[in-house]
Design a protein around this motif. Structure first.
Motif, PDB file in Angstrom:
ATOM      1  N   ARG A  66       0.815  -1.056  -0.098  1.00  0.00           N
ATOM      2  CA  ARG A  66       0.012  -0.034   0.005  1.00  0.00           C
ATOM      3  C   ARG A  66       0.887   1.355   0.055  1.00  0.00           C
ATOM      4  O   ARG A  66       2.200   1.065  -0.011  1.00  0.00           O
ATOM      5  CB  ARG A  66      -1.069   0.022   1.070  1.00  0.00           C
ATOM      6  CG  ARG A  66      -0.309   0.047   2.487  1.00  0.00           C
ATOM      7  CD  ARG A  66      -1.285  -0.084   3.845  1.00  0.00           C
ATOM      8  NE  ARG A  66      -0.649   0.704   4.964  1.00  0.00           N
ATOM      9  CZ  ARG A  66      -0.682   1.783   5.433  1.00  0.00           C
ATOM     10  NH1 ARG A  66      -1.066   2.847   4.767  1.00  0.00           N
ATOM     11  NH2 ARG A  66       0.038   2.087   6.459  1.00  0.00           N
ATOM     12  N   THR A  89       2.000  -4.644   3.139  1.00  0.00           N
ATOM     13  CA  THR A  89       0.889  -4.912   4.219  1.00  0.00           C
ATOM     14  C   THR A  89       0.935  -6.169   5.067  1.00  0.00           C
ATOM     15  O   THR A  89       0.133  -6.359   5.987  1.00  0.00           O
ATOM     16  CB  THR A  89      -0.297  -5.243   3.323  1.00  0.00           C
ATOM     17  OG1 THR A  89      -0.366  -6.357   2.470  1.00  0.00           O
ATOM     18  CG2 THR A  89      -0.790  -4.136   2.377  1.00  0.00           C
ATOM     19  N   VAL A 191      -5.266   1.350  -4.397  1.00  0.00           N
ATOM     20  CA  VAL A 191      -4.133   1.484  -3.723  1.00  0.00           C
ATOM     21  C   VAL A 191      -4.529   2.327  -2.528  1.00  0.00           C
ATOM     22  O   VAL A 191      -4.921   3.437  -2.577  1.00  0.00           O
ATOM     23  CB  VAL A 191      -2.982   1.990  -4.458  1.00  0.00           C
ATOM     24  CG1 VAL A 191      -1.757   2.187  -3.567  1.00  0.00           C
ATOM     25  CG2 VAL A 191      -2.527   1.134  -5.626  1.00  0.00           C
ATOM     26  N   ASP A 192      -4.210   1.673  -1.404  1.00  0.00           N
ATOM     27  CA  ASP A 192      -4.776   2.555   0.001  1.00  0.00           C
ATOM     28  C   ASP A 192      -3.523   3.480   0.220  1.00  0.00           C
ATOM     29  O   ASP A 192      -2.468   3.167   0.199  1.00  0.00           O
ATOM     30  CB  ASP A 192      -4.860   1.312   1.078  1.00  0.00           C
ATOM     31  CG  ASP A 192      -4.733   2.175   2.527  1.00  0.00           C
ATOM     32  OD1 ASP A 192      -5.053   3.366   2.452  1.00  0.00           O
ATOM     33  OD2 ASP A 192      -4.914   1.411   3.421  1.00  0.00           O
ATOM     34  N   GLN A 193      -4.050   4.893   0.011  1.00  0.00           N
ATOM     35  CA  GLN A 193      -2.850   5.752   0.345  1.00  0.00           C
ATOM     36  C   GLN A 193      -3.139   6.639   1.611  1.00  0.00           C
ATOM     37  O   GLN A 193      -2.700   7.653   1.810  1.00  0.00           O
ATOM     38  CB  GLN A 193      -2.992   6.769  -0.835  1.00  0.00           C
ATOM     39  CG  GLN A 193      -2.571   6.174  -2.042  1.00  0.00           C
ATOM     40  CD  GLN A 193      -0.985   6.061  -2.338  1.00  0.00           C
ATOM     41  OE1 GLN A 193      -0.120   6.420  -1.272  1.00  0.00           O
ATOM     42  NE2 GLN A 193      -0.260   5.664  -3.333  1.00  0.00           N
ATOM     43  N   CYS A 196      -0.136   7.090   5.439  1.00  0.00           N
ATOM     44  CA  CYS A 196       1.187   6.320   4.932  1.00  0.00           C
ATOM     45  C   CYS A 196       2.374   7.040   5.677  1.00  0.00           C
ATOM     46  O   CYS A 196       2.369   8.435   6.122  1.00  0.00           O
ATOM     47  CB  CYS A 196       1.293   7.007   3.497  1.00  0.00           C
ATOM     48  SG  CYS A 196       0.136   6.022   2.620  1.00  0.00           S
TER      49      CYS A 196
END
Length: 200
Positions: A66, A89, A191-193, A196
């Protein structure tokens, strides 16, 4: 590669159809299409700053990541250095896959990246063609290469200069390239943003 080809051949022999997702990759029948790329592409303007991955097709060198980003910078070897970075992840650690990028047959909108794939213990050539970009908000990058006789592997990235795309921009991209275009939105993985870490 031999195991993958054997699986595809068996599926074809049994006439059960070829799934679009095989071993974490988008595999399709036929040869690679010749899609047009960004006209009058300006590579200096494109690589000036980081790109964030908004969504993508499954990718062998970005599995289970991610916060994924793409950095492209000049290198001392005369090539460009293209680095795909992210956060695992699985363990939360930083990941990076870096390769040397060259202009494919001298066409500025087409990069050829020599990318190591650690899980396969090999290096593969990844085509990274800029299908469209406005340089300030979005880019659509696509890759295709032959995979066994009669089949191809495709990868695609929707990129942004920020971690999210404006709704109007996404709507335009969806209409042009997915709803009425050549690519399948069903193959895209968001996509996990969020949240971050700054280690990238």
């Amino acid at each position: 590669m031999a195991n993958l080809c054997a699986f595809i051949s068996l599926a074809a022999f049994l006439a059960v159809g070829i799934p679009s997702l095989v071993m974490g990759q988008v595999v399709l029948p036929g040869e690679c299409p010749k899609y047009p790329t960004q006209a009058r592409f300006n590579p200096a303007q494109f690589i000036i700053s980081r790109w964030y991955e908004i969504s993508r097709y499954p990718s062998a060198f970005e599995d289970d990541t991610r916060c994924s980003v793409v950095d492209i910078k000049p290198s001392k070897q005369g090539a460009l250095k293209m680095t795909f970075k992210g956060i695992s992840t699985t363990d939360g650690g930083a990941t990076a896959a870096a390769g040397n990028a060259y202009f494919d047959y001298g066409e500025l909108s087409k990069f050829l990246v020599q990318m190591p794939v650690i899980s396969w213990n090999t290096t593969v050539d990844i085509r990274f063609w800029i299908i469209a970009t406005d340089y300030t908000n979005y880019a659509v990058a696509w890759s295709c290469d032959p995979l066994c006789t009669g089949f191809r592997r495709e990868q695609l990235w929707v990129l942004g200069k920020q971690t999210t795309l404006p709704a109007a921009v996404w709507d335009t991209l969806n209409t042009q390239f997915f709803a009425k275009g050549p690519f399948k939105a069903s193959n895209l993985v968001p996509v996990d943003q969020k949240d971050c870490p700054p280690i990238l």
